[in-house]
Design a protein around this motif. Structure first.
Motif, mmCIF file in Angstrom:
data_model
loop_
_atom_site.group_PDB
_atom_site.id
_atom_site.type_symbol
_atom_site.label_atom_id
_atom_site.label_comp_id
_atom_site.label_asym_id
_atom_site.label_seq_id
_atom_site.Cartn_x
_atom_site.Cartn_y
_atom_site.Cartn_z
ATOM 1 N N LEU A 19 0.983 -1.025 -0.034
ATOM 2 C CA LEU A 19 -0.063 -0.049 0.141
ATOM 3 C C LEU A 19 0.839 1.234 -0.019
ATOM 4 N N ASP A 20 0.619 2.139 -0.797
ATOM 5 C CA ASP A 20 1.397 3.607 -0.714
ATOM 6 C C ASP A 20 0.167 4.541 -0.687
ATOM 7 N N LEU A 21 0.979 5.905 -1.024
ATOM 8 C CA LEU A 21 0.121 7.058 -0.805
ATOM 9 C C LEU A 21 0.422 7.857 -2.076
ATOM 10 N N THR A 22 0.883 7.224 -3.270
ATOM 11 C CA THR A 22 1.139 7.942 -4.325
ATOM 12 C C THR A 22 0.054 8.612 -4.909
ATOM 13 N N GLY A 23 0.372 9.905 -5.216
ATOM 14 C CA GLY A 23 -0.584 10.896 -6.019
ATOM 15 C C GLY A 23 0.145 11.259 -7.260
ATOM 16 N N GLU A 24 1.106 10.258 -7.927
ATOM 17 C CA GLU A 24 1.637 10.273 -9.015
ATOM 18 C C GLU A 24 1.091 9.459 -10.197
ATOM 19 N N PRO A 25 0.110 10.066 -11.142
ATOM 20 C CA PRO A 25 -0.396 9.262 -11.895
ATOM 21 C C PRO A 25 0.447 8.517 -12.938
ATOM 22 N N ASN A 26 1.489 9.473 -13.523
ATOM 23 C CA ASN A 26 2.244 9.157 -14.466
ATOM 24 C C ASN A 26 3.049 7.795 -14.159
ATOM 25 N N TRP A 27 3.279 7.610 -12.701
ATOM 26 C CA TRP A 27 4.228 6.458 -12.220
ATOM 27 C C TRP A 27 3.045 5.321 -12.193
ATOM 28 N N GLY B 219 -14.457 13.869 7.516
ATOM 29 C CA GLY B 219 -13.264 13.205 8.098
ATOM 30 C C GLY B 219 -12.646 14.370 9.153
ATOM 31 N N ASP B 220 -12.085 13.766 10.330
ATOM 32 C CA ASP B 220 -11.623 14.812 11.160
ATOM 33 C C ASP B 220 -10.016 14.961 10.992
ATOM 34 N N LYS B 221 -9.212 15.717 11.643
ATOM 35 C CA LYS B 221 -7.813 16.049 11.412
ATOM 36 C C LYS B 221 -7.478 16.408 10.105
ATOM 37 N N ASP B 222 -6.155 17.070 9.829
ATOM 38 C CA ASP B 222 -5.561 17.471 8.589
ATOM 39 C C ASP B 222 -5.882 16.118 7.478
ATOM 40 N N PRO B 223 -6.659 16.211 6.426
ATOM 41 C CA PRO B 223 -6.791 15.332 5.477
ATOM 42 C C PRO B 223 -5.730 14.560 4.938
ATOM 43 N N GLY B 224 -4.521 15.239 4.765
ATOM 44 C CA GLY B 224 -3.555 14.607 4.076
ATOM 45 C C GLY B 224 -2.475 14.098 4.895
ATOM 46 N N TYR B 225 -2.729 14.213 6.596
ATOM 47 C CA TYR B 225 -1.734 13.721 7.387
ATOM 48 C C TYR B 225 -2.380 13.061 8.500
ATOM 49 N N GLY B 226 -2.969 13.877 9.413
ATOM 50 C CA GLY B 226 -3.734 13.194 10.400
ATOM 51 C C GLY B 226 -4.897 12.036 9.877
ATOM 52 N N SER B 227 -5.735 12.571 8.824
ATOM 53 C CA SER B 227 -6.534 11.594 8.549
ATOM 54 C C SER B 227 -5.883 10.500 7.603
ATOM 55 N N THR B 228 -5.174 10.822 6.695
ATOM 56 C CA THR B 228 -4.382 10.000 5.881
ATOM 57 C C THR B 228 -3.749 8.799 6.697
ATOM 58 N N SER B 229 -3.018 9.080 7.925
ATOM 59 C CA SER B 229 -2.126 8.106 8.359
ATOM 60 C C SER B 229 -3.157 7.059 8.939
ATOM 61 N N LYS B 230 -4.205 7.539 9.583
ATOM 62 C CA LYS B 230 -5.267 6.429 9.914
ATOM 63 C C LYS B 230 -5.827 5.700 8.994
ATOM 64 N N MET B 231 -6.314 6.331 7.725
ATOM 65 C CA MET B 231 -6.674 5.556 6.686
ATOM 66 C C MET B 231 -5.788 4.601 6.195
ATOM 67 N N LEU B 232 -4.313 4.892 5.961
ATOM 68 C CA LEU B 232 -3.534 3.979 5.222
ATOM 69 C C LEU B 232 -3.128 2.845 6.490
ATOM 70 N N ALA B 233 -2.925 3.441 7.925
ATOM 71 C CA ALA B 233 -2.659 2.106 8.913
ATOM 72 C C ALA B 233 -3.899 1.346 8.805
ATOM 73 N N SER C 242 -2.555 4.929 -3.892
ATOM 74 C CA SER C 242 -3.058 6.186 -3.320
ATOM 75 C C SER C 242 -4.229 5.659 -2.076
ATOM 76 N N ALA C 243 -3.616 5.234 -1.123
ATOM 77 C CA ALA C 243 -4.397 4.704 0.018
ATOM 78 C C ALA C 243 -4.615 6.026 1.019
ATOM 79 N N GLY C 244 -4.529 7.108 0.735
ATOM 80 C CA GLY C 244 -4.657 8.154 1.809
ATOM 81 C C GLY C 244 -5.800 8.794 1.512
ATOM 82 N N PHE C 245 -5.742 10.282 1.825
ATOM 83 C CA PHE C 245 -6.748 11.305 1.414
ATOM 84 C C PHE C 245 -7.101 11.265 -0.060
ATOM 85 N N ASP C 246 -5.911 11.209 -0.778
ATOM 86 C CA ASP C 246 -6.011 10.477 -2.248
ATOM 87 C C ASP C 246 -5.804 9.286 -2.151
ATOM 88 N N SER C 247 -6.695 8.536 -2.655
ATOM 89 C CA SER C 247 -8.099 8.849 -3.014
ATOM 90 C C SER C 247 -9.170 8.071 -2.085
#
Ligand code: NAP
Length: 339
Positions: free
Chosen positions: A110-118, A325-339, A140-145
């Motif tokens: 699982l990653d957090l990539t937001g790099e569609p070209n990759w 969602g609560d907390k900063d989307p890209g980090y506070g929320s993303t870290s929960k989503m990814l974990a 893209s297993a975070g706020f994206d997407s």
């Protein structure tokens, strides 16, 4: 996945801004030595040990050392895990050998990539191998997407229940958002721009809503980049900066599921322009965060998001659902989503 592996999850990049939040979340939620067996990984043992102390993880939280430029170290790491979570980005610079190792070993990834070209490169390169080994490769297993993919799915399931059918048109509309950007996100955006300057065909990939559905092209999609009055919401809407990533992932989900929402499915994402409401990210532009930096703990706590999904049936009937969602989307929320 590798059912016999020593760890359920390895967090690779645990010394970075986002990886440290993922490790902190796992430590708080599951502890160490309990039901979930997990480890922190990265290229520097000293840095990992320091972060382990700073986030309050137990001293016996295992550390795994692997360098993204040393494929043998990555192979050895992925064989020790059922799943690897990676926050080592920009992924187009550091990610290739890890996803290849996971696909070959049958380790979930699982990653957090937001790099569609990759992603447009990794999908054809590793999809068949992963099918053979059983590895599940999730970009893209975070706020994206995640909120967007699940929001569309939830909207469609609600349409099926209430209107008796899936709908061919969904609108993702950001009602409110407050959050910041980290150094790794800024570096990833810069890496994508540099790739496009070097190879202009990258721009075509970035602009193509069907860049991640090899062999399938749906109908022309709404542009999503022009401010206008949206009659279905009776509101003014403007462009949303993450739409370029999320819309591709939504089309890929429809594609991977066999197009339950139709081969003619249309989707766009825009921001509802409400005077006075927070609808932007801080930290953009010159003087932005460096790798390892990002929103402060107070900024992370103050963040949130609220997204409306409007499904429109051919006869004009609508369904509306929302994802918050609560907390900063890209980090506070993303870290929960990814974990
Ligand atoms: N999808 C989303 O919603 C979302 C949300 C947040 C972040 N992201 C993405 O997540 C990624 C990480 O962002 P971030 O701000 O957390 O980045 P960061 O703070 O710069 O962290 C990057 C990590 O990569 C590690 N690293 C760099 N080169 C390495 C190598 N050769 N071998 C092993 N590890 C290496 C760094 O290790 P050292 O500490 O040893 O330097 C660090 O742990 C970015 O691509 C960002 O775009 C996406």
């Amino acid at each position: 996945m590798n059912p016999q592996a020593e760890f359920d999850v390895i967090v690779y990049g645990a010394s970075g801004y986002t990886g440290r939040l993922v490790a902190e979340h796992l430590a708080k939620r599951y502890g160490v030595g309990g039901a979930v067996k997990w480890a922190m990984a990265g290229r520097s043992a000293d840095k990992l040990a320091q972060v382990r102390g700073e986030i309050g993880a137990p001293r016996d939280t295992p550390l795994v050392i692997a360098d993204a430029s040393d494929p043998a170290s990555l192979d050895a790491m992925v064989r020790r895990a059922k799943a690897v979570i990676t926050t080592v980005g920009p992924y187009q610079l550091y990610g290739e050998a890890l996803i290849a190792a996971c696909a070959a070993a049958g380790t979930d990834y699982l990653d957090l990539t937001g790099e569609p070209n990759w992603m447009a490169r990794t999908i054809p390169a590793h999809h068949e191998t992963a099918k053979k080994t059983g590895a599940r490769l999730v970009h893209s297993a975070g706020f994206d997407s995640i909120p967007f993919e699940l929001g569309v799915w939830f909207c469609e399931e609600t349409a099926k229940q209430t209107l008796g059918r899936y709908v061919p048109r969904v609108k993702g509309r950001v009602r409110a958002i407050q959050g910041g950007l980290s150094g790794g996100t800024a570096a990833s955006g810069a890496a994508t721009m540099a790739a496009a300057q070097k190879d202009p065909s990258v721009l075509g990939v970035l602009m193509d809503p069907f860049a991640l559905t090899p062999g399938f092209r749906g109908p022309e999609q709404p542009r999503g980049d022009q401010p206008h009055h949206d009659p279905d919401l009776d509101a003014e809407v403007g462009p949303f900066m993450m739409a370029m990533i999320n819309t591709k992932n939504v089309h890929r989900s429809n594609f991977l599921m066999g197009h339950p929402w139709g081969g003619d499915f249309q989707y766009d994402e825009m921001t509802i322009v409400t005077p006075g409401a927070p609808t932007e990210f801080t930290g953009l532009g010159e003087g932005g965060p460096k790798p390892g930096e990002g929103p402060t703990p107070e900024e992370r706590e103050a963040g949130f998001f609220d997204i409306l999904f409007v499904g429109v049936a051919p006869d004009g009937r609508q369904v509306r659902v929302s994802v918050k969602g609560d907390k900063d989307p890209g980090y506070g929320s993303t870290s929960k989503m990814l974990a």
